[in-house]
Design an enzyme around this catalytic site. Structure first.
Site, PDB file in Angstrom:
ATOM      1  CG  HIS A 121      -1.864   1.185   1.230  1.00 29.89           C
ATOM      2  ND1 HIS A 121      -3.126   1.131   0.664  1.00 29.89           N
ATOM      3  CD2 HIS A 121      -1.725   2.451   1.715  1.00 29.89           C
ATOM      4  CE1 HIS A 121      -3.716   2.309   0.810  1.00 29.89           C
ATOM      5  NE2 HIS A 121      -2.889   3.117   1.439  1.00 29.89           N
ATOM      6  CB  CYS A 122       1.867   3.531  -2.669  1.00 30.40           C
ATOM      7  SG  CYS A 122       2.879   5.011  -2.954  1.00 30.40           S
ATOM      8  CG  MET A 123       3.303   6.687   2.418  1.00 29.37           C
ATOM      9  SD  MET A 123       4.058   6.977   4.028  1.00 29.37           S
ATOM     10  CE  MET A 123       5.700   7.520   3.526  1.00 29.37           C
TER      11      MET A 123
END
Length: 322
Positions: A121-123
């Protein structure tokens, strides 16, 4: 699916994160600063092409990031009405979504859905990265890397030319910003501020890019790498504990037998092994050291949790990576 929270479709779905919003601010600021504080000071022969390259890279970065955020990377099996072709292959049960999903799909607690070939999951994009949008995520990293490189190198060249008083940089500065006071000082301050942000962002993006290049070379996802790394850490901790127990028994036996030299060798060998990671001076060897390289099936356990929706991941005969 957790019914208490809505399922996020993509990175453009609310709520937005501070990291995501910061990228929306940082990228335009880079372009505006370059156009107003760098382009006018560059020689005419370099001003137009360098500015066009930088603006083009900024536009490309924004476009690729937008596509990566817009694509929904969820497992197509979650949508019963989906017209997308579903890959045939082994499946597993996700206890959160209450659906059969692909073996490489994982449930993301941030987006509250299972992601096909989950990577991470890319912040910064505020979205999961999976099979559907990973190519755009990787290209975004490449575009941003070149953008920061052009932006930073150009400002370094101007800083050196201005501070060493070489060329006509100061003359162009006074012609553009006026000769009242000393505009060069204010310009140098602006360059230094943005150069600091360039260096920080460049160091982060280069590390991330190098990490994903390594993953691509080994054929792993970020999640699979973390699982493998955790398994190796657990195995190393177990071996260290076994070795410590074996050393304690050997020390006690040497003490009982009055072998002071061997006792000293055990103690110093353990200290050198711990400090330098070598067993050259250690009379003991790691337990099961001789079993390495035999191959055979191996089971990599992953904690199964109803809350996280994770299933056990098994890899038969995993390849050894350097």
């Amino acid at each position: 699916m957790d019914m208490d929270r809505p399922r996020r479709v993509n990175g453009l779905s609310r709520p937005y994160t501070p990291a995501q919003v910061s990228t929306w601010v940082f990228l335009p600021c880079l372009v505006v600063e370059f156009v107003f504080f760098v382009t006018p000071v560059l020689p005419l022969a370099a001003s137009v092409p360098v500015t066009l390259v930088l603006v083009g890279l900024a536009a490309l970065s924004a476009y690729l990031a937008y596509i990566a955020m817009k694509i929904n990377p969820q497992d197509p099996r979650l949508d019963a009405t989906s017209t997308e072709a579903v890959e045939e292959g082994p499946t597993k049960q996700c206890w959160i979504c209450d659906k059969q999903v692909g073996q490489k799909s994982m449930h993301c607690k941030y987006c509250n859905k299972c992601v096909d070939h989950f990577d991470h999951h890319c912040m910064w994009l505020n979205t999961c990265v999976g099979k559907a949008n990973y190519p755009y995520f990787f290209r975004t990293m490449l575009a941003i890397t070149f953008l920061l490189l052009v932006h930073g190198v150009t400002q370094i060249v101007l800083l050196v030319a201005t501070l060493t008083k070489k060329g006509s940089t100061r003359d162009r500065t006074e012609n553009w910003f006026g000769s009242s006071g000393d505009p060069t000082i204010a310009l140098v301050v602006v360059w230094c501020i943005f150069l600091f942000f360039d260096l920080c962002a460049f160091s982060l993006i280069v590390q991330l890019l190098a990490f994903h290049l390594r993953l691509r070379k080994e054929g792993l996802t970020t999640y699979a790498y973390i699982v493998r790394d955790n398994q190796r850490r657990r195995e190393k901790t177990k071996l260290d504990n076994e070795l410590a127990a074996k050393r304690g028994q050997a020390l006690q036996r040497a003490k009982d037998e009055g072998r002071s030299c061997y006792q000293c060798q055990l103690q110093w060998g353990g200290l050198i092994r711990k400090a330098c990671g070598t067993d050259v001076c250690d009379p003991l060897r790691e337990p099961r050291k001789a079993e390495e390289g035999r191959g055979g099936p191996e089971v990599i356990p992953v904690a199964t949790s109803r809350e996280e929706g994770l299933e056990t991941v098994r890899e038969a005969s995993p390849q050894k990576h350097s």
